[in-house]
Scaffold this motif. Structure first.
Motif, mmCIF file in Angstrom:
data_model
loop_
_atom_site.group_PDB
_atom_site.id
_atom_site.type_symbol
_atom_site.label_atom_id
_atom_site.label_comp_id
_atom_site.label_asym_id
_atom_site.label_seq_id
_atom_site.Cartn_x
_atom_site.Cartn_y
_atom_site.Cartn_z
ATOM 1 N N LEU A 124 42.578 46.844 49.237
ATOM 2 C CA LEU A 124 41.348 47.315 48.597
ATOM 3 C C LEU A 124 40.175 47.181 49.568
ATOM 4 N N PRO A 125 39.099 47.960 49.376
ATOM 5 C CA PRO A 125 38.041 48.041 50.400
ATOM 6 C C PRO A 125 37.228 46.775 50.588
ATOM 7 N N ASN A 126 36.995 45.968 49.532
ATOM 8 C CA ASN A 126 36.166 44.770 49.705
ATOM 9 C C ASN A 126 36.613 43.692 48.722
ATOM 10 N N SER A 127 36.003 42.506 48.865
ATOM 11 C CA SER A 127 36.417 41.348 48.067
ATOM 12 C C SER A 127 36.076 41.514 46.595
ATOM 13 N N GLU A 128 34.940 42.174 46.278
ATOM 14 C CA GLU A 128 34.562 42.351 44.874
ATOM 15 C C GLU A 128 35.588 43.224 44.149
ATOM 16 N N VAL A 129 35.943 44.323 44.786
ATOM 17 C CA VAL A 129 36.951 45.197 44.177
ATOM 18 C C VAL A 129 38.284 44.486 44.085
ATOM 19 N N ARG A 130 38.596 43.693 45.113
ATOM 20 C CA ARG A 130 39.861 42.966 45.109
ATOM 21 C C ARG A 130 39.908 41.954 43.972
ATOM 22 N N THR A 131 38.786 41.264 43.725
ATOM 23 C CA THR A 131 38.737 40.294 42.626
ATOM 24 C C THR A 131 38.879 40.981 41.277
ATOM 25 N N ALA A 132 38.182 42.092 41.110
ATOM 26 C CA ALA A 132 38.275 42.831 39.844
ATOM 27 C C ALA A 132 39.684 43.353 39.616
ATOM 28 N N PHE A 133 40.297 43.857 40.682
ATOM 29 C CA PHE A 133 41.658 44.369 40.542
ATOM 30 C C PHE A 133 42.625 43.247 40.200
ATOM 31 N N THR A 134 42.405 42.061 40.781
ATOM 32 C CA THR A 134 43.262 40.919 40.473
ATOM 33 C C THR A 134 43.158 40.540 38.997
ATOM 34 N N LYS A 135 41.941 40.574 38.463
ATOM 35 C CA LYS A 135 41.762 40.263 37.037
ATOM 36 C C LYS A 135 42.476 41.300 36.158
ATOM 37 N N VAL A 136 42.319 42.551 36.539
ATOM 38 C CA VAL A 136 42.990 43.607 35.766
ATOM 39 C C VAL A 136 44.509 43.430 35.832
ATOM 40 N N THR A 137 44.995 43.099 37.022
ATOM 41 C CA THR A 137 46.434 42.898 37.179
ATOM 42 C C THR A 137 46.924 41.715 36.347
ATOM 43 N N ASP A 138 46.150 40.611 36.350
ATOM 44 C CA ASP A 138 46.530 39.451 35.544
ATOM 45 C C ASP A 138 46.542 39.791 34.059
ATOM 46 N N ALA A 139 45.520 40.545 33.626
ATOM 47 C CA ALA A 139 45.483 40.939 32.210
ATOM 48 C C ALA A 139 46.668 41.832 31.865
ATOM 49 N N ARG A 140 47.026 42.717 32.794
ATOM 50 C CA ARG A 140 48.172 43.588 32.540
ATOM 51 C C ARG A 140 49.464 42.784 32.476
#
Length: 325
Positions: A187-203
């Motif tokens: 992912l392009p930056n840490s903020e997007v990476r953190t958000a994607f990680t949260k989405v992945t955990d929720a999924r």
């Protein structure tokens, strides 16, 4: 020195130069890691790949150009010389579900057609770089971000390889793609990476709950199937028992009917007595004569034969009365 001598020395010098050119340009060697292209008056005629000593027409009739046979690497998407990957020249691209990702790719290639490599394109390596970019962007553009970041990397790598090989063959630049390695998709930056990680955990949590619910459903379903099979089994058993009981009743009725045909009166009396036994199990059954006189009887349920006191007839009562008088 006379003019003739001068011309003679000039001719000898020219001859020596020509002989030197012929001697030095008529033969050449090719190493095991090299391949050569022979040009006749500027036209490529053949490619030499066998190592060793070779001969040709002297310059300027024929010329040779040597190329390497080693495998080269094209690094696409990042600068391999950068120590800090965050400062590398990342290539951004959009996935099929409209997310931005960074991709790193290494293409291994070699020169297989030297004449095409030299004269088909002015910059064959730039063509290869553009073909790599087009292939990777096309495949990433049709993939979902989850696949690009997780389990779909191998499939993306294979599709990029197939598409890149096809493009390079169509361009005829004398290059063959040996292998394609997808180094990393991020992912392009840490903020997007953190958000994607949260989405992945929720999924993942959602999938866990769904799997638990499916497991509970399957357990209850199996229990219900077991109960259903047990009910069906009991029903089948009861059905068989009822059928057998009915068959026994039919056989018993047939036997009674046969006895009735042979001895109607006896059979009828026996049936009456047996019915009374069932209806009144505690009653005493008396067998009487039609003339009203008391006779011996057989009490049902008692093994001893008893007799009732005899009743007096009207005549006996009169005689007894006169005697008493």
């Amino acid at each position: 020195m006379t003019l003739r001598q001068i011309y003679t020395w000039i001719a000898i010098s020219i001859g020596i130069v020509i002989l030197a050119i012929v001697g030095t340009t008529s033969w050449y060697t090719v190493d095991e890691s090299e391949q050569a292209v022979i040009l006749t008056f500027g036209e490529a005629e053949e490619s030499i790949t066998n190592p060793g000593l070779h001969f040709k027409m002297p310059w300027p009739i024929q010329e040779k150009t040597k190329l390497s046979k080693e495998t080269f690497s094209l690094n696409f998407g990042y600068d391999q010389g950068q120590d800090d990957k965050g400062k590398a020249n990342q290539v951004q691209m959009i996935t099929g579900d409209e997310n931005i990702v960074l991709a790193d790719l290494v293409v291994q290639w070699k020169i297989t057609e030297p004449a095409q490599y030299l004269y088909q394109s002015a910059q064959p390596e730039l063509v290869l770089n553009n073909a790599t970019s087009a292939s990777l962007r096309q495949i990433i553009g049709t993939s979902k971000i989850d696949d690009a970041l997780t389990s779909g990397k191998a499939e993306i790598e294979n599709e990029v390889r197939e598409l890149l090989v096809s493009l390079v063959e169509d361009y005829n630049i004398g290059i063959s793609v040996i292998d394609v390695k997808l180094q990393e998709v991020d992912l392009p930056n840490s903020e997007v990476r953190t958000a994607f990680t949260k989405v992945t955990d929720a999924r993942e949590t959602m999938n866990t709950k769904i799997n638990e619910a499916k497991k509970y459903k399957n357990e209850k379903y199996e229990e219900a199937l077991g109960e259903k099979d047990a009910i069906i089994s009991r029903s089948e058993g009861a059905k068989v028992a009822r059928i057998e009981e009915a068959k026994g009743d039919v056989a018993q009725f047939d036997a009674l009917y046969t006895e009735y045909e042979n001895s109607p009166t006896v059979t009828e009396n026996r049936l009456v007595i047996e019915t009374l036994e069932d209806v009144l199990p505690q009653a005493n059954v008396y067998i009487m004569n039609d003339d009203g006189n008391t006779v011996k009887y057989l009490p049902i349920g008692n093994s001893q034969v008893q007799s009732l006191p005899q009743q007096q007839t009207p005549k006996q009562e009169q005689d007894g009365g006169s005697n008493n008088e």
